[in-house]
Scaffold this motif. Structure first.
Motif, short mmCIF file in Angstrom:
data_model
loop_
_atom_site.label_atom_id
_atom_site.label_comp_id
_atom_site.label_asym_id
_atom_site.label_seq_id
_atom_site.Cartn_x
_atom_site.Cartn_y
_atom_site.Cartn_z
N GLY A 172 54.07 -87.08 16.34
CA GLY A 172 53.58 -87.22 14.73
C GLY A 172 54.38 -87.94 13.71
N LEU A 173 55.08 -88.78 14.16
CA LEU A 173 56.21 -89.44 13.15
C LEU A 173 55.20 -90.62 12.47
N ASP A 174 55.93 -90.84 11.22
CA ASP A 174 55.48 -92.21 10.56
C ASP A 174 56.43 -93.33 11.08
N VAL A 175 55.47 -94.45 11.91
CA VAL A 175 55.92 -95.51 12.33
C VAL A 175 55.56 -96.64 11.74
N VAL A 209 61.16 -95.16 11.37
CA VAL A 209 60.46 -94.02 11.54
C VAL A 209 60.95 -93.00 10.80
N THR A 210 60.04 -92.27 10.10
CA THR A 210 60.33 -91.17 9.06
C THR A 210 59.64 -89.94 9.31
N GLY A 211 60.33 -88.86 9.18
CA GLY A 211 59.79 -87.48 9.51
C GLY A 211 60.39 -86.88 10.75
N ASP A 212 61.55 -87.53 11.05
CA ASP A 212 62.15 -86.96 12.25
C ASP A 212 62.55 -85.59 12.10
#
Lengths: 219, 361
Positions: free
Chosen positions: B278-281, B303-306
């Motif tokens: 469910g990460l922003d890629v 990739v953000t939100g890790d």
């Protein structure tokens, strides 16, 4: 002043002499000058067949020939002329200094023309397995031909001017005629007619040479 | 077919310039029938390398063999004869302006001593092969760049060579002519069973026609191999040239480098990161091209939100065969490249080249 009927045939003969001297000298100059120009080109450092020492010697000789004023050359080569022709007077004798004077001139022009041929064309031909003499025969000379024709035209015009000078020391031809009849007999009209004739010959040759060179050029 | 062993070419010092090792210990082997590329920045020694193959430049040391014949052991006369089995095509065509198209093609045949009747026949065949039968009487000045290069190719093929050297053969051509010339090269390679060594700075050309390639830098081979192998290697400097990806430096967040191949497609990576985690890629950049009929690519994902699961997920992907890794500044192949070439820009697009009718790669 009504002696033109007497002068005209002599003028015609002088014109014939000039054309004879210049014609034969041109043929000899091309026969010697073109190979000399080729030799100058291919022996240069980095060229087809580098021979730096030979190149320098040839260059020196050519420069020497070109820096010598023609009138001095005329006197200098008199012994050579006598050895070859048997005399130093007359049209045939004049052909020797004319040729010697024009050969270095043409050789330099030939060298300049051949150097203009792109090295890529030479390289492409070598890559085909060509011998060096094949490169001269099938690439350098044919590719430079329009420029070579222009060079020969310039040389012919120079030869006409040399031949007039040779007239001063008994070479015959139009130059001789202008001095003996025009200058020494105070006949300005004869001088003018001779000059007009020379001008016409030069113009005609230049025009023909330009036309020929243009026809050969395919670029 | 072409074997270079530890070949060096040193140009002696000239006024004001130190001696230059243009080619500095190159070992290279091109198999019969292979279409091999040599790429590299300007001044890397590519063109010198091409000229070492037919000994237009004699190597300072090392061994050059073509078709089993060791050229470096031959005298000048032997080299001259051996050159007939190596055709060469140049960037600036080098056709003779004093000859017609037919006359140019006839030139090598004259030099080889082929008889007039046989020459005429062969010239007609060759001009037909390159699609210029109707231009046989044209002078080079009357032909377009693409047509001139076709004549040059016909000329290079005249003496039945086994090897064709192409030195930046498409670099002076517009995109459409480039396509045509490359199609022709592929066709003659297949029809005549030629081995081709193609020197170029245009990566699209390599992608379109080469089976293999080497990357030359300062006279040395720094990378190379079959394109299908090279492009599957994440850290290959040659792959970085063939499929450029954006620089990592100066970007924030988690960066993931994906090397795309048929057996390691990017979809699985995206599904895992965006779907499962469910990460922003975002795709920060990269390229995907079809080479040799297969898909290859290099992508940089931002990739953000890790929440700490990224590394484990990447490991899982790797275990499953995907070519993924964290991208950190400094781990990418050095960015050298085609950008400093003075010649025309690289414009032809690979897909169009591959769509064109021709030999399957």
């Amino acid at each position: 002043m009504n002696d033109w009927s007497r002068i005209a045939p002599q003028l015609a003969e002088a014109t014939g002499d000039t054309l004879y001297m210049v014609g034969v000298a041109t043929v000899l100059t091309v026969l010697i000058g073109v190979p000399l120009g080729v030799l100058l080109t291919v022996t240069a450092p980095g060229a087809l067949s580098p021979r730096p020492m030979l190149h320098r010697v040839l260059g020196l000789l050519v420069n020497l020939g070109r820096s010598l004023p023609f009138i001095i050359l005329l006197v200098l080569v008199a012994p050579v002329t006598r050895a070859i022709v048997g005399t130093t007077i007359g049209s045939t004798a004049t052909i020797v200094p004319l040729t010697l004077g024009a050969v270095p001139f043409l050789a330099r022009l030939v060298e300049t023309s051949l150097r203009e041929v792109s090295p890529g064309k030479v390289e492409a031909t070598l890559a085909m397995g060509a011998r060096r003499r094949d490169v001269v025969r099938t690439v350098l000379l044919p590719e430079a031909l329009p420029s070579l024709v222009a060079g020969v035209t310039v040389t012919v015009v120079a030869l006409i001017s040399y031949s007039a000078m040779a007239g001063a020391i008994g070479g015959g031809g139009l130059g001789d005629f202008a001095i003996r009849y025009g200058y020494q007999q105070f006949r300005t009209d004869i001088t003018v007619v001779t000059v007009v004739l020379l001008l016409a010959v030069v113009q005609l040759l230049q025009w023909a040479g330009d036309r020929w060179a243009r026809r050969l050029a395919h670029v | 077919m072409i074997e270079l062993s530890d070949v060096r070419k040193v140009f002696p010092a000239r006024r004001g310039a130190a001696e230059v090792a243009a080619v500095d210990g190159v070992t290279l082997s091109v198999a019969a029938g292979e279409f091999a590329g040599v790429v590299g920045p300007s001044g890397s020694g590519k063109s010198t390398l091409a000229r070492l193959v037919n000994l237009l430049e004699r190597p300072t040391s090392g061994r050059v063999a073509v078709d089993g014949q060791v050229l470096t052991d031959l005298d000048d006369d032997g080299v001259r004869r051996a050159r007939r089995s190596v055709g060469m095509v140049f960037q600036h065509f080098n056709l003779l302006d004093s000859r017609t198209a037919a006359g140019n093609v006839e030139h090598p045949l004259e030099l080889a001593g082929v008889g007039r009747v046989e020459r005429r026949r062969r010239v007609a065949d060759l001009l037909d092969l390159v699609g210029l039968a109707d231009r046989h009487a044209s002078r080079p000045a009357q032909l377009s760049g693409g047509q001139k290069q076709r004549v040059a190719i016909a000329r290079a093929l005249a003496a039945h060579p086994k090897v064709l050297l192409c030195d930046e053969a498409t670099s002076a051509l517009d995109p459409a002519s480039t396509t045509g010339v490359l199609d022709l090269l592929r066709r003659v390679r297949a029809e005549l069973g030629l081995t081709v060594l193609l020197i170029t700075h245009e990566m699209a050309v390599v992608r379109a026609v080469c089976d293999s390639a080497v990357l030359l830098e300062s006279g040395r081979v720094v990378d190379g191999g079959r394109l299908t192998d090279v492009l599957a290697r994440p850290h290959s400097p040659l792959a970085a040239q063939l499929l450029p990806a954006p620089a990592v430096a100066g970007r924030d967040g988690d960066l993931v480098r994906v090397t795309v191949t048929d057996s390691a497609p990017e979809g699985r990576v995206l599904r895992t990161l965006a779907g499962e985690l469910g990460l922003d890629v975002e795709v920060a950049g990269g390229s995907v091209e079809t080479v040799a009929g297969r898909r290859f690519g290099r992508l940089l994902l931002s990739v953000t939100g890790d929440d700490g699961r990224l590394d484990a997920a990447l490991q899982r992907l790797r275990d499953g065969g995907s070519l993924v890794e964290r991208a950190v500044p400094g781990d990418e192949p050095p960015a050298i490249g085609a950008h400093d070439e003075p010649a025309t820009a690289e414009q032809p697009s690979a897909p169009r080249l591959l769509d064109a009718p021709g030999v399957p790669l």
